[in-house]
Design a protein around this motif. Structure first.
Motif, PDB file in Angstrom:
ATOM      1  N   PRO A   5       0.602  -1.038  -0.055  1.00 49.19           N
ATOM      2  CA  PRO A   5      -0.045  -0.089   0.054  1.00 49.19           C
ATOM      3  C   PRO A   5       0.966   1.292   0.013  1.00 49.19           C
ATOM      4  N   ASN A   6       0.495   2.108  -0.736  1.00 48.46           N
ATOM      5  CA  ASN A   6       1.165   3.618  -0.545  1.00 48.46           C
ATOM      6  C   ASN A   6       0.777   4.055   1.025  1.00 48.46           C
ATOM      7  N   LEU A   7       1.808   4.160   1.717  1.00 51.67           N
ATOM      8  CA  LEU A   7       1.588   4.435   3.066  1.00 51.67           C
ATOM      9  C   LEU A   7       1.209   5.717   3.450  1.00 51.67           C
ATOM     10  N   GLY A   8       1.501   6.796   2.226  1.00 52.59           N
ATOM     11  CA  GLY A   8       0.893   8.244   2.349  1.00 52.59           C
ATOM     12  C   GLY A   8      -0.328   8.571   1.788  1.00 52.59           C
ATOM     13  N   LYS A   9      -1.011   7.303   1.159  1.00 53.89           N
ATOM     14  CA  LYS A   9      -2.242   7.777   0.648  1.00 53.89           C
ATOM     15  C   LYS A   9      -3.040   6.412   0.449  1.00 53.89           C
ATOM     16  N   PRO A  10      -3.834   6.144   1.608  1.00 57.43           N
ATOM     17  CA  PRO A  10      -4.166   4.703   1.453  1.00 57.43           C
ATOM     18  C   PRO A  10      -5.196   4.138   0.422  1.00 57.43           C
ATOM     19  N   ASP A  11      -5.497   5.054  -0.357  1.00 59.28           N
ATOM     20  CA  ASP A  11      -6.342   4.343  -1.460  1.00 59.28           C
ATOM     21  C   ASP A  11      -5.650   4.000  -2.733  1.00 59.28           C
ATOM     22  N   GLU A  12      -4.292   4.182  -2.562  1.00 55.53           N
ATOM     23  CA  GLU A  12      -3.388   3.704  -3.668  1.00 55.53           C
ATOM     24  C   GLU A  12      -2.490   2.597  -3.504  1.00 55.53           C
ATOM     25  N   ASN A  13      -2.239   2.008  -4.397  1.00 51.78           N
ATOM     26  CA  ASN A  13      -1.245   0.836  -4.211  1.00 51.78           C
ATOM     27  C   ASN A  13       0.272   1.401  -4.713  1.00 51.78           C
ATOM     28  N   ASN A  71      -4.352   2.929  -8.595  1.00 55.10           N
ATOM     29  CA  ASN A  71      -5.627   2.951  -7.938  1.00 55.10           C
ATOM     30  C   ASN A  71      -6.550   2.375  -9.110  1.00 55.10           C
ATOM     31  N   GLU A  72      -7.136   1.185  -8.658  1.00 55.44           N
ATOM     32  CA  GLU A  72      -8.058   0.543  -9.371  1.00 55.44           C
ATOM     33  C   GLU A  72      -9.250   1.368  -9.820  1.00 55.44           C
ATOM     34  N   SER A  73      -9.623   2.413  -9.374  1.00 54.00           N
ATOM     35  CA  SER A  73     -10.742   3.205  -9.761  1.00 54.00           C
ATOM     36  C   SER A  73     -10.361   4.353 -11.001  1.00 54.00           C
ATOM     37  N   ARG A  74      -8.924   4.223 -11.341  1.00 52.30           N
ATOM     38  CA  ARG A  74      -8.455   5.396 -12.320  1.00 52.30           C
ATOM     39  C   ARG A  74      -8.480   4.540 -13.688  1.00 52.30           C
ATOM     40  N   THR A  75      -8.467   5.261 -14.831  1.00 51.88           N
ATOM     41  CA  THR A  75      -8.453   4.522 -15.908  1.00 51.88           C
ATOM     42  C   THR A  75      -7.052   5.408 -16.826  1.00 51.88           C
ATOM     43  N   ASP A  76      -6.778   4.518 -17.783  1.00 56.56           N
ATOM     44  CA  ASP A  76      -5.587   5.122 -18.592  1.00 56.56           C
ATOM     45  C   ASP A  76      -5.983   6.649 -19.119  1.00 56.56           C
TER      46      ASP A  76
END
Length: 183
Positions: A39-47, A64-69
């Motif tokens: 996990p991105n320890l500074g931003k929990p919604d990111e890997n 982040n799985e909610s983003r698209t290219d």
């Protein structure tokens, strides 16, 4: 005031879209081994994915799985990164155009005087350069040593840019200084 002396690039982190998009491009296309994720320890919604670009250092991608290219060129504005450049061997460089064409990936090939370059974009529009020096660095020197000497020669001669002759003469000069130092 004393300087803070850096000793090389530690890592580069970019903002990506999905995990699979990052894996497909950085590992699947460019061959950077996937090292690990957490996990991105500074931003929990990111890997946070970690790749080895070939020198043992790291290239990391926030996903982040909610983003698209993004599928558009990245902004080229003051304060933005223009491109990331990665070293490839001459043998690989000669194969890159065919391999990109096989995948339907657009690219530009350029002669930069002291190196050859191929530019392409990642799925989010960031420009990536695959670069290959036109010279072999002599034992005991760094590529930067060759380039600094070639630059000096270019300036002394009033030439527009570094070319093959400047590189050859720079290598000859460096080898001569090494030979004088050992005798």
């Amino acid at each position: 005031m004393r300087k803070i002396q850096v000793q090389g690039v530690h890592h580069i982190t970019i903002v990506g879209s999905t995990r699979q998009s990052a894996l497909d491009f950085w590992e699947g296309l460019l061959g950077m081994p996937f090292i690990f994720e957490q996990p991105n320890l500074g931003k929990p919604d990111e890997n946070h994915l970690y790749f080895d670009p070939g020198d043992g250092r790291l290239l990391t991608v926030f996903t982040n799985e909610s983003r698209t290219d993004a599928g558009r060129p990245a902004p080229r504005k003051v304060g933005c990164v223009e491109h990331l450049a990665f070293n490839v061997s001459h043998a690989t460089f000669t194969q890159v155009p065919a391999r990109l064409k096989e995948r339907g990936i657009e690219f530009l090939e350029r002669d930069r005087g002291f190196m050859n370059s191929i530019y392409l974009q990642d799925p989010n529009g960031m420009k990536v350069e695959l670069a290959c020096y036109k010279f072999e660095t002599p034992e005991g020197f760094r590529a930067a040593d060759v380039l600094m000497r070639a630059y000096q020669i270019r300036l002394e001669r009033g030439d527009h840019h570094i070319a093959d002759e400047h590189l050859a003469d720079a290598i000859e000069d460096l080898l001569a200084t090494r030979d004088r130092a050992t005798h």
